[in-house]
Design an enzyme around this catalytic site. Sequence first.
Site, PDB file in Angstrom:
ATOM      1  CG  ASP A  40      -2.157  -0.800   1.082  1.00  0.00           C
ATOM      2  OD1 ASP A  40      -2.448  -1.213  -0.050  1.00  0.00           O
ATOM      3  OD2 ASP A  40      -2.851  -1.027   2.090  1.00  0.00           O
ATOM      4  CE  LYS A  61      -8.363   1.851  -3.856  1.00  0.00           C
ATOM      5  NZ  LYS A  61      -8.559   2.168  -5.278  1.00  0.00           N
ATOM      6  CG  MET A 171      -8.491   6.776   5.405  1.00  0.00           C
ATOM      7  SD  MET A 171      -9.195   5.532   4.311  1.00  0.00           S
ATOM      8  CE  MET A 171     -10.203   4.578   5.476  1.00  0.00           C
TER       9      MET A 171
END
Length: 240
Positions: A40, A61, A171
């Site tokens: 990641d 991502k 996030m």
Amino acid sequence: MVAQRAFGKVWLIGAGPGAADLITVRGARLLADAEVVLYDALVTPEMLALCPQAVLVSVGKRAGQRSMAQIAINEQLVDAARHYSRVVRLKGGDPMLFGRADEELRTLEAHGIAVEVVPGITAALAAAASAKQPLTRRGIARSVAFFTSSNAPDHPEQTTLPACDTLVQYMGGREAIKTARGLLALGHAADTPVLVVENCSRADERIFRLQLSDLEAGLAACTGPVLMMIGAAMAARQPE
């Protein structure tokens, strides 16, 4: 006729919150034996140094940035299992929490590929440890909810917020402001304690103590990954 090569095995491994020494012993051992590692965006170079023998494939991502579509990552996993015996999919935090593990597990299982999940330390627990701020507190907070505002494409935006003593938003950089406004609209006190951790467990980690009403201004200086913890349990401890 040449027989088709059997698939290798895939391990979905949680890298933890960022610091290389916070990966589990099992995860580090499997990394050291991996032939290929699909990792990641939030996986650090120090973590990748644990697998110098492996072919490294970035499948990162990041919110708000161009990145590889999940379907392409799924296809790369299957292709890697065709060519290698020991495949590691290295995910930030824990694979089973906001790690898109469901999509990858479904794809691997549909192809009959053996897969194992190795848990990692999720960011909320690491952030609480860094700030020395328990997510629960006797007599004040006995329930915790982890949530994110990120959604899959073509899915409606999540507008509800969990009803819990301590809220932890993953996030949360861009979405935290919307969360704060939503909580205030629901009647949460403007002085509700908020603890923001940026770049959790890394050398450039920063911790901010804010109130719900000043969250918007307080996040202006954050450029790295942000985790936000909200609730009475986040109040600074007073000397006894």
